[in-house]
Design an enzyme around this catalytic site. Structure first.
Site, PDB file in Angstrom:
ATOM      1  N   CYS A 163       0.973  -1.209  -0.141  1.00 26.40           N
ATOM      2  CA  CYS A 163       0.008   0.027   0.032  1.00 26.40           C
ATOM      3  C   CYS A 163       0.726   1.373  -0.040  1.00 26.40           C
ATOM      4  O   CYS A 163       0.710   2.334  -0.796  1.00 26.40           O
ATOM      5  CB  CYS A 163      -1.020   0.053   1.140  1.00 26.40           C
ATOM      6  SG  CYS A 163      -0.327  -0.529   2.855  1.00 26.40           S
TER       7      CYS A 163
HETATM    8  N1  LIG Z   1      -4.113  -4.394   5.093  1.00 27.85           N
HETATM    9  C1  LIG Z   1      -3.813  -3.355   4.086  1.00 27.85           C
HETATM   10  O1  LIG Z   1      -4.020  -2.496   3.911  1.00 27.85           O
HETATM   11  C2  LIG Z   1      -2.982  -4.261   3.245  1.00 27.85           C
HETATM   12  C3  LIG Z   1      -2.565  -5.402   3.103  1.00 27.85           C
HETATM   13  N2  LIG Z   1      -1.729  -6.112   2.546  1.00 27.85           N
HETATM   14  C4  LIG Z   1      -1.238  -7.418   2.525  1.00 27.85           C
HETATM   15  O2  LIG Z   1      -2.261  -8.416   2.089  1.00 27.85           O
HETATM   16  C5  LIG Z   1      -2.282  -9.699   2.979  1.00 27.85           C
HETATM   17  C6  LIG Z   1      -3.605  -9.868   3.757  1.00 27.85           C
HETATM   18  O3  LIG Z   1      -3.753  -8.348   4.637  1.00 27.85           O
HETATM   19  P1  LIG Z   1      -5.094  -8.168   5.570  1.00 27.85           P
HETATM   20  O4  LIG Z   1      -6.222  -8.511   4.816  1.00 27.85           O
HETATM   21  O5  LIG Z   1      -4.637  -6.662   6.129  1.00 27.85           O
HETATM   22  O6  LIG Z   1      -4.688  -9.489   6.616  1.00 27.85           O
HETATM   23  P2  LIG Z   1      -5.704  -9.890   7.844  1.00 27.85           P
HETATM   24  O7  LIG Z   1      -5.079 -10.377   8.814  1.00 27.85           O
HETATM   25  O8  LIG Z   1      -7.079  -9.186   7.850  1.00 27.85           O
HETATM   26  O9  LIG Z   1      -6.138 -11.324   6.992  1.00 27.85           O
HETATM   27  C7  LIG Z   1      -5.601 -12.509   6.769  1.00 27.85           C
HETATM   28  C8  LIG Z   1      -6.609 -13.492   6.231  1.00 27.85           C
HETATM   29  O10 LIG Z   1      -5.568 -14.710   5.989  1.00 27.85           O
HETATM   30  C9  LIG Z   1      -6.306 -15.834   6.520  1.00 27.85           C
HETATM   31  N3  LIG Z   1      -5.265 -16.688   6.900  1.00 27.85           N
HETATM   32  C10 LIG Z   1      -4.179 -16.715   8.075  1.00 27.85           C
HETATM   33  N4  LIG Z   1      -3.569 -17.971   7.804  1.00 27.85           N
HETATM   34  C11 LIG Z   1      -3.817 -18.543   6.713  1.00 27.85           C
HETATM   35  C12 LIG Z   1      -3.540 -19.807   6.089  1.00 27.85           C
HETATM   36  N5  LIG Z   1      -2.184 -20.400   6.702  1.00 27.85           N
HETATM   37  N6  LIG Z   1      -4.268 -20.337   5.138  1.00 27.85           N
HETATM   38  C13 LIG Z   1      -5.069 -19.594   4.398  1.00 27.85           C
HETATM   39  N7  LIG Z   1      -5.513 -18.374   5.034  1.00 27.85           N
HETATM   40  C14 LIG Z   1      -4.948 -17.892   6.174  1.00 27.85           C
HETATM   41  C15 LIG Z   1      -6.856 -15.225   7.654  1.00 27.85           C
HETATM   42  O11 LIG Z   1      -7.945 -15.983   8.309  1.00 27.85           O
HETATM   43  P3  LIG Z   1      -7.780 -17.141   9.516  1.00 27.85           P
HETATM   44  O12 LIG Z   1      -6.601 -16.673  10.420  1.00 27.85           O
HETATM   45  O13 LIG Z   1      -9.025 -17.202  10.336  1.00 27.85           O
HETATM   46  O14 LIG Z   1      -7.462 -18.262   8.870  1.00 27.85           O
HETATM   47  C16 LIG Z   1      -7.480 -14.058   7.187  1.00 27.85           C
HETATM   48  O15 LIG Z   1      -8.589 -14.306   6.189  1.00 27.85           O
HETATM   49  C17 LIG Z   1      -1.022  -9.377   3.973  1.00 27.85           C
HETATM   50  O16 LIG Z   1       0.036 -10.129   3.331  1.00 27.85           O
HETATM   51  C18 LIG Z   1      -0.915  -7.841   3.993  1.00 27.85           C
HETATM   52  O17 LIG Z   1       0.459  -7.550   4.277  1.00 27.85           O
HETATM   53  C19 LIG Z   1      -1.258  -5.607   1.034  1.00 27.85           C
HETATM   54  C20 LIG Z   1      -1.532  -4.229   0.853  1.00 27.85           C
HETATM   55  C21 LIG Z   1      -2.548  -3.526   1.943  1.00 27.85           C
HETATM   56  C1  LIG Z   2      -0.527   0.367   8.915  1.00 24.86           C
HETATM   57  C2  LIG Z   2       0.183  -0.842   8.775  1.00 24.86           C
HETATM   58  O1  LIG Z   2       0.538  -1.508   9.711  1.00 24.86           O
HETATM   59  N1  LIG Z   2       0.361  -1.039   7.581  1.00 24.86           N
HETATM   60  C3  LIG Z   2       1.280  -2.118   7.219  1.00 24.86           C
HETATM   61  C4  LIG Z   2       1.175  -2.333   5.723  1.00 24.86           C
HETATM   62  C5  LIG Z   2       0.386  -2.992   4.841  1.00 24.86           C
HETATM   63  C6  LIG Z   2       0.706  -3.318   3.565  1.00 24.86           C
HETATM   64  O2  LIG Z   2       0.616  -2.676   2.554  1.00 24.86           O
HETATM   65  O3  LIG Z   2       1.174  -4.114   3.078  1.00 24.86           O
HETATM   66  P1  LIG Z   2       2.318  -5.511   2.730  1.00 24.86           P
HETATM   67  O4  LIG Z   2       2.050  -6.174   4.250  1.00 24.86           O
HETATM   68  O5  LIG Z   2       1.401  -6.125   1.749  1.00 24.86           O
HETATM   69  O6  LIG Z   2       3.468  -4.983   2.255  1.00 24.86           O
HETATM   70  C7  LIG Z   2       2.542  -2.282   7.830  1.00 24.86           C
HETATM   71  O7  LIG Z   2       3.060  -1.282   8.125  1.00 24.86           O
HETATM   72  O8  LIG Z   2       3.091  -3.513   7.972  1.00 24.86           O
END
Ligand SMILES: NC(=O)C1=CN([C@@H]2O[C@H](COP(=O)(O)OP(=O)(O)OC[C@H]3O[C@@H](n4cnc5c(N)ncnc54)[C@H](OP(=O)(O)O)[C@@H]3O)[C@@H](O)[C@H]2O)C=CC1
Ligand SMILES: CC(=O)N[C@@H](CCC(=O)OP(=O)(O)O)C(=O)O
Length: 341
Positions: A163
């Site tokens: 992000c």
């Molecule tokens: N939040 C953000 O703004 C951004 C996030 N990202 C990236 O996207 C990914 C997801 O982020 P985010 O949605 O915030 O994370 P969350 O922690 O909100 O969600 C993670 C998801 O993965 C599932 N999960 C965990 N372990 C496993 C496994 N072994 N197998 C299958 N599913 C699993 C969890 O469910 P459960 O634990 O119940 O299994 C949950 O559905 C991360 O890599 C993050 O770094 C990228 C850009 C922006």
């Molecule tokens: C506020 C906050 O905690 N933000 C996340 C960034 C989320 C994101 O873009 O993600 P990737 O993990 O996919 O690189 C962090 O700094 O780890």
């Protein structure tokens, strides 16, 4: 032989109960060319069997089937039925899962950082694990949709950008491309809403503990990601703030002597015809204008050779889920904004 893409796609979403996965489920549900075959959580998740609407009532209309545990049988069903798998999982989980689907011939859009960096050593340095799949690391295409469209079209593995890097790179790459910046370190200060940290509870994101605070000083994993793509050193400082979603990046860069406003304006013309990028000189982008939207808003201001560029995105959309949809749209030969506006 280039990877062939059929006109519509059956897709599976792994990590669908998380903030990114739930948002992506909504977008897939409203997309005319995507057929959702299943939404998955980890094998022993306490959320397996629940409805998405039980966890995120705002998305109740998007998915009638329950969240399924990612068992061996579930993986076999995905391999049987899906064309593309979206991984909305933690970095290490994505690195372990992606090869299983890739080797079976599926396409993978990984929304984690598991395949974004070219230098494998940076995984130990910045992610805290040793990357075991350097073969796929070398084949991953960086999914910054406006910048790598041609490679994304034929990619089997797309590493959807982080992000903060999305906010920073969308602002800086036009200037870099036109060689308007000096080689000095670019400074990126960015503030993120709390959904950026994912859904799992932690003390840092607990409401009563939250404040506006910097973190990850000098060592955030997005530092090498931005530097790799920009081909320039950056000093990146993220900040966590007490609002739900959105990122505002304030970027300080130095212009070469004699660079004119017209040249800066001209550099950003690369986004003419890009429907999800809104650039305006003197603009001060605000998070409220991009919340729940797939846009990146960019504004720039200069004083002498000092340039300040401001960039705002929704971290869960342009910073993750809607950017993944842009990538699959490119692969399907659809307009990038299909299903997003
Ligand atoms: N939040 C953000 O703004 C951004 C996030 N990202 C990236 O996207 C990914 C997801 O982020 P985010 O949605 O915030 O994370 P969350 O922690 O909100 O969600 C993670 C998801 O993965 C599932 N999960 C965990 N372990 C496993 C496994 N072994 N197998 C299958 N599913 C699993 C969890 O469910 P459960 O634990 O119940 O299994 C949950 O559905 C991360 O890599 C993050 O770094 C990228 C850009 C922006
Ligand atoms: C506020 C906050 O905690 N933000 C996340 C960034 C989320 C994101 O873009 O993600 P990737 O993990 O996919 O690189 C962090 O700094 O780890």
């Amino acid at each position: 032989m280039p990877y062939q893409t059929p006109p519509s796609q059956s897709v599976a979403i792994i990590g669908a109960s998380g903030y990114v996965g739930a948002e992506l489920t909504r977008l897939v549900n409203q997309h005319s060319a995507l057929v959702l075959i299943g939404c998955y959580v980890s094998e022993h998740s306490s959320d397996a069997g629940k409805l998405l609407g039980d966890l995120h009532p705002q998305y109740a209309h998007c998915l009638s089937m329950p969240l399924q545990p990612l068992s061996s049988a579930a993986k076999a069903a995905i391999i049987e039925q899906a064309d593309t798998v979206f991984l909305c999982t933690d970095h290490a989980v994505s690195v372990a899962l992606a090869p299983e689907f890739l080797q079976a011939g599926l396409k993978v859009m990984d929304l984690s950082g598991g395949f974004r960096l070219h230098d494998v050593n940076q995984y130990s340095d910045f992610y805290g694990f040793e990357h075991k799949h350097t073969d796929w690391l070398g084949r991953a295409v960086y999914g910054l949709a406006e910048w790598h469209a041609a490679d994304i079209v034929t990619a089997q593995l797309v590493a959807v950008p982080g992000c903060y890097p999305t906010a920073a790179l969308m602002a800086l790459l036009p200037l870099k491309q036109k060689a308007l910046l000096t080689d000095e370190k670019v400074i990126v200060n960015a503030v993120s809403g709390v959904t950026g940290a994912g859904r799992k509870a932690s003390l840092n994101t607990h409401g009563a503990e939250l404040s506006l605070q910097a973190y990850g000083l000098f060592n955030h994993r997005h530092t090498p990601e931005i530097a790799q793509q920009l081909q320039q050193n950056v000093l990146f400082t993220p900040h966590l703030a007490n609002f739900p979603r959105g990122i505002l990046a304030t970027i300080y860069a130095n212009l070469h002597e004699q660079v004119t406003d017209t040249e800066i304006e001209g550099a950003y013309q690369c986004y003419a015809g890009q429907p999800l990028v809104r650039v305006k000189a003197q603009n001060r982008p605000a998070i409220k204008n991009v919340e729940h939207q797939p846009f990146v808003d960019i504004g720039w201001h200069r004083q002498g050779n000092q340039l300040i560029v401001l960039s705002a995105i929704d971290n869960l959309l342009k910073g993750a889920a809607s950017q993944a949809i842009q990538c699959i749209n490119l692969q399907l030969g659809l307009p990038v904004e299909e299903g997003l506006l």
